[in-house]
Design a protein around this motif. Structure first.
Motif, PDB file in Angstrom:
ATOM      1  N   GLY A 206       0.841  -1.176  -0.107  1.00  0.00           N
ATOM      2  CA  GLY A 206       0.085  -0.072  -0.033  1.00  0.00           C
ATOM      3  C   GLY A 206       0.619   1.118   0.262  1.00  0.00           C
ATOM      4  N   THR A 207       2.116   1.300   0.036  1.00  0.00           N
ATOM      5  CA  THR A 207       2.735   2.450  -0.309  1.00  0.00           C
ATOM      6  C   THR A 207       3.870   2.454  -1.326  1.00  0.00           C
ATOM      7  OG1 THR A 207       4.810   1.958   1.109  1.00  0.00           O
ATOM      8  CG2 THR A 207       3.035   2.363   2.342  1.00  0.00           C
ATOM      9  N   LYS A 208       4.311   3.711  -1.372  1.00  0.00           N
ATOM     10  CA  LYS A 208       5.352   3.806  -2.553  1.00  0.00           C
ATOM     11  C   LYS A 208       6.780   3.194  -2.101  1.00  0.00           C
ATOM     12  CE  LYS A 208       3.465   8.527  -3.679  1.00  0.00           C
ATOM     13  NZ  LYS A 208       3.529   9.872  -3.813  1.00  0.00           N
ATOM     14  N   LEU A 209       6.985   2.890  -0.953  1.00  0.00           N
ATOM     15  CA  LEU A 209       8.141   2.713  -0.546  1.00  0.00           C
ATOM     16  C   LEU A 209       8.772   1.138  -0.985  1.00  0.00           C
ATOM     17  CD1 LEU A 209       8.145   3.851   3.181  1.00  0.00           C
ATOM     18  CD2 LEU A 209       8.853   4.877   0.998  1.00  0.00           C
ATOM     19  N   ASN A 210       7.589   0.224  -1.260  1.00  0.00           N
ATOM     20  CA  ASN A 210       7.616  -1.064  -1.677  1.00  0.00           C
ATOM     21  C   ASN A 210       6.712  -1.618  -2.701  1.00  0.00           C
ATOM     22  OD1 ASN A 210       7.823  -3.881  -1.886  1.00  0.00           O
ATOM     23  ND2 ASN A 210       8.906  -3.890   0.470  1.00  0.00           N
ATOM     24  N   PRO A 211       6.878  -2.012  -3.908  1.00  0.00           N
ATOM     25  CA  PRO A 211       5.795  -2.431  -4.795  1.00  0.00           C
ATOM     26  C   PRO A 211       5.102  -3.674  -4.575  1.00  0.00           C
ATOM     27  CG  PRO A 211       7.988  -2.797  -5.526  1.00  0.00           C
ATOM     28  CD  PRO A 211       8.389  -2.125  -4.322  1.00  0.00           C
ATOM     29  N   VAL A 212       5.333  -4.144  -3.585  1.00  0.00           N
ATOM     30  CA  VAL A 212       5.067  -5.459  -3.365  1.00  0.00           C
ATOM     31  C   VAL A 212       3.602  -5.468  -2.196  1.00  0.00           C
ATOM     32  CG1 VAL A 212       5.420  -7.954  -2.515  1.00  0.00           C
ATOM     33  CG2 VAL A 212       6.978  -6.933  -4.147  1.00  0.00           C
ATOM     34  N   GLY A 213       2.828  -6.310  -2.492  1.00  0.00           N
ATOM     35  CA  GLY A 213       1.839  -6.232  -1.302  1.00  0.00           C
ATOM     36  C   GLY A 213       1.078  -7.782  -1.718  1.00  0.00           C
TER      37      GLY A 213
ATOM     38  N   ASP B  63      11.504  14.587   7.445  1.00  0.00           N
ATOM     39  CA  ASP B  63      13.016  13.778   8.035  1.00  0.00           C
ATOM     40  C   ASP B  63      13.596  13.204   6.899  1.00  0.00           C
ATOM     41  OD1 ASP B  63      12.517  15.482  10.149  1.00  0.00           O
ATOM     42  OD2 ASP B  63      12.192  13.648  11.471  1.00  0.00           O
ATOM     43  N   MET B  64      12.530  12.288   6.359  1.00  0.00           N
ATOM     44  CA  MET B  64      13.028  11.160   5.316  1.00  0.00           C
ATOM     45  C   MET B  64      13.675  12.085   3.981  1.00  0.00           C
ATOM     46  SD  MET B  64      10.370   8.133   5.606  1.00  0.00           S
ATOM     47  CE  MET B  64      10.366   7.288   7.392  1.00  0.00           C
ATOM     48  N   ARG B  65      12.803  12.891   3.700  1.00  0.00           N
ATOM     49  CA  ARG B  65      13.271  13.618   2.370  1.00  0.00           C
ATOM     50  C   ARG B  65      14.501  14.475   2.681  1.00  0.00           C
ATOM     51  NH1 ARG B  65       7.149  16.321   1.005  1.00  0.00           N
ATOM     52  NH2 ARG B  65       6.589  14.894  -0.774  1.00  0.00           N
ATOM     53  N   ALA B  66      14.793  15.005   3.850  1.00  0.00           N
ATOM     54  CA  ALA B  66      15.913  15.722   4.238  1.00  0.00           C
ATOM     55  C   ALA B  66      17.165  14.763   4.167  1.00  0.00           C
ATOM     56  CB  ALA B  66      15.911  16.491   5.444  1.00  0.00           C
ATOM     57  N   ALA B  67      16.988  13.637   4.688  1.00  0.00           N
ATOM     58  CA  ALA B  67      18.030  12.392   4.735  1.00  0.00           C
ATOM     59  C   ALA B  67      18.248  11.908   3.279  1.00  0.00           C
ATOM     60  CB  ALA B  67      17.559  11.400   5.619  1.00  0.00           C
ATOM     61  N   LEU B  68      17.379  11.786   2.397  1.00  0.00           N
ATOM     62  CA  LEU B  68      17.496  10.884   1.123  1.00  0.00           C
ATOM     63  C   LEU B  68      17.834  12.245   0.119  1.00  0.00           C
ATOM     64  CD1 LEU B  68      14.921   8.245   1.681  1.00  0.00           C
ATOM     65  CD2 LEU B  68      17.328   8.394   2.273  1.00  0.00           C
ATOM     66  N   GLY B  69      17.552  13.370   0.364  1.00  0.00           N
ATOM     67  CA  GLY B  69      17.609  14.278  -0.811  1.00  0.00           C
ATOM     68  C   GLY B  69      16.837  13.980  -1.956  1.00  0.00           C
ATOM     69  N   ARG B  70      17.258  14.288  -3.053  1.00  0.00           N
ATOM     70  CA  ARG B  70      16.485  14.201  -4.455  1.00  0.00           C
ATOM     71  C   ARG B  70      16.000  12.694  -4.599  1.00  0.00           C
ATOM     72  NH1 ARG B  70      15.722  18.666  -6.869  1.00  0.00           N
ATOM     73  NH2 ARG B  70      17.082  20.539  -6.613  1.00  0.00           N
ATOM     74  N   ARG B  71      16.808  11.617  -3.804  1.00  0.00           N
ATOM     75  CA  ARG B  71      16.435  10.181  -4.099  1.00  0.00           C
ATOM     76  C   ARG B  71      15.415   9.760  -3.211  1.00  0.00           C
ATOM     77  NH1 ARG B  71      22.674   8.509  -3.022  1.00  0.00           N
ATOM     78  NH2 ARG B  71      22.078   9.829  -1.375  1.00  0.00           N
ATOM     79  N   ALA B  72      14.612  10.529  -2.326  1.00  0.00           N
ATOM     80  CA  ALA B  72      13.725  10.078  -1.504  1.00  0.00           C
ATOM     81  C   ALA B  72      12.557   9.859  -2.485  1.00  0.00           C
ATOM     82  CB  ALA B  72      13.129  11.158  -0.802  1.00  0.00           C
ATOM     83  N   ARG B  73      11.771   8.666  -2.093  1.00  0.00           N
ATOM     84  CA  ARG B  73      10.724   7.912  -3.193  1.00  0.00           C
ATOM     85  C   ARG B  73       9.512   8.202  -2.619  1.00  0.00           C
ATOM     86  NH1 ARG B  73      13.032   2.209  -3.777  1.00  0.00           N
ATOM     87  NH2 ARG B  73      13.359   2.295  -1.491  1.00  0.00           N
ATOM     88  N   TYR B  74       9.141   9.696  -2.374  1.00  0.00           N
ATOM     89  CA  TYR B  74       7.694  10.062  -1.817  1.00  0.00           C
ATOM     90  C   TYR B  74       6.978  10.527  -2.934  1.00  0.00           C
ATOM     91  CZ  TYR B  74       9.702   8.537   2.797  1.00  0.00           C
ATOM     92  OH  TYR B  74       9.992   7.806   3.669  1.00  0.00           O
TER      93      TYR B  74
END
Length: 425
Positions: free
Chosen positions: A117-124, A414-425
């Motif tokens: 159910g999230t963008k973080l993992n394509p599997v459900g 926080d996750m965006r700041a940590a991952l920069g432009r690579r954040a997957r949100y």
């Protein structure tokens, strides 16, 4: 083509919206060399799935199948030798990726990604067929039915790490307090601790839940609604040393203040969730008593394998309290979500379950296509929810709903700041 259960986007603010369920068609499986194609026979529904429908969970998306727990049979594989060894085996799925074996946390730069159910993992796992890497499964314990195996991963993994990796008290003769014995994680900790020979005590707001917990092996327990329950609990502890080695807690609140009165010098509080409040107080009394507070969430791939092997060795058996049959049986599946939303699956009549679970069944791979079974087990997942005193556990007050939205926003920021432009949100 296989079908899956997802959510459909409608307008609404986080905490106010409730995304409807939708059954969608998926592309035919196309496994890579090291992938497995699994015909899902059971999938577990957890509280995080409710929060996804309420948009109170980071990274919500509308095209990924729901649910993170699953059991099924490997029907085909990629071309690698290691993948082919799994053909025909009944397996359970590791509920998340990005964390192999580090004791301190996920090695992956993007962090831990739970399925469903999230963008973080394509599997459900709310699907007839799932494709997953061969390194992300364990053979299902033979003594478990499919629905039982599906009830295990999330709550089992969270409880295992909290007790075994973090508490330092997972051994015979240790005194362990498990708070809130009405949640799935708490109950798994109880089962694990009893099987290890520890002296496990519990708290609950329900006397009936306490009685049922004792039937499952708890040495004793008290109702935390009673005045001075700490003294009553200590009076139940056997032996000369009437203190606890560790407290396993998922509520937060005054856990430290109470814990200082209950723990031995140098005792440990393992915090796997904070359902009462986003903050906890820390006292000088805890410092002087050398109390340690250790956060814990989910667990690594290695911990998952260790947990499954322990369940196999000790023949632990989750019990399913309710099953809805058919991936397209929307009314029955909605009933399961309603049970979580209303908190009714924590009523005393269900406390005797070895896993607080509701269920759905999915289509079997061979034969009875009409009765495709998704056994969906519903258990409490660590760290989500806010049971205000006197209120239904999952009907938040406006201020609490605002708090959860703030938490989600801060986590994403926080996750965006940590991952920069690579954040997957």
């Amino acid at each position: 083509m296989p079908t899956a259960l997802t959510i459909r986007k409608v307008d609404g603010k986080p905490g106010k919206v409730y995304y409807p369920l939708a059954r969608v068609a998926l592309p035919a499986p196309n496994p890579g060399p090291n992938d497995l194609v699994i015909a899902v026979s059971a999938a577990a529904l957890n509280h995080r799935d409710l929060f996804i429908r309420q948009h109170l969970y980071p990274g919500v998306t509308f095209g990924v199948p729901l649910l993170a727990d699953g059991c099924g049979t490997v029907t085909s594989t990629g071309g690698s030798t290691s993948a082919k060894k799994w053909l025909g085996k009944r397996v359970i799925l590791n509920p998340g990726t990005g964390w192999e074996s580090d004791l301190y946390g996920p090695e992956n730069q993007y962090g831990y990604a739970i399925m469903g159910g999230t963008k973080l993992n394509p599997v459900g796992t709310a699907t007839e067929t799932v494709v997953i890497a061969e390194g992300e499964v364990e053979e299902a314990p033979r003594h478990l039915e499919d629905v039982e195996a599906a009830a295990l991963p999330l709550t089992g993994l969270t409880g295992w790490r909290a007790l075994v990796t973090k508490s330092g008290a997972a051994e015979k003769g240790k005194n362990i307090l498990v708070t809130g014995i009405g949640g799935g994680v708490a109950l798994m900790v109880l089962l694990f601790g009893v099987a290890m020979g520890a002296n496990v005590y519990v708290t609950s707001g329900s006397d009936e839940k306490l009685r049922k917990a004792k039937a499952l092996g708890a040495k004793g327990g008290v109702n935390y609604k009673e005045q001075g329950w700490e003294k009553k609990l200590l009076s139940q502890v056997e032996g000369e040393r009437r203190t606890f080695d560790a407290i396993i807690d998922g509520a937060g609140g005054d856990a430290v203040d109470k814990g200082v009165k209950l723990l031995k010098a140098g005792g440990v509080i393992v915090q796997y969730g904070m359902t009462l409040s986003p903050k906890m107080t820390w006292s000088m009394q805890a410092v002087l008593k050398n109390v340690e507070l250790r956060g814990s969430t989910m667990g690594s791939r290695k911990e998952f394998a260790d947990m499954v092997q322990f369940v196999r060795d000790k023949q632990l058996r989750p019990i399913i309290s309710k099953v809805a049959r058919g991936l397209g049986n929307m009314p029955a599946i909605e009933d399961l979500f309603d049970e979580i939303k209303n908190g009714s699956h924590f009523e005393p009549k269900m406390v005797s379950q070895a896993v607080y679970a509701l269920g759905i069944t999915l289509a079997g791979a061979a034969g009875a296509a009409a009765l495709v079974t998704i056994a969906a087990a519903v258990s409490k997942v660590t760290g989500y929810g806010w049971p205000a005193p006197g209120r239904n556990r999952y009907q938040p007050e406006p201020a609490q709903a605002n708090y959860m939205r703030d938490v989600v926003d801060r986590n994403v920021a926080d996750m965006r700041a940590a991952l920069g432009r690579r954040a997957r949100y």
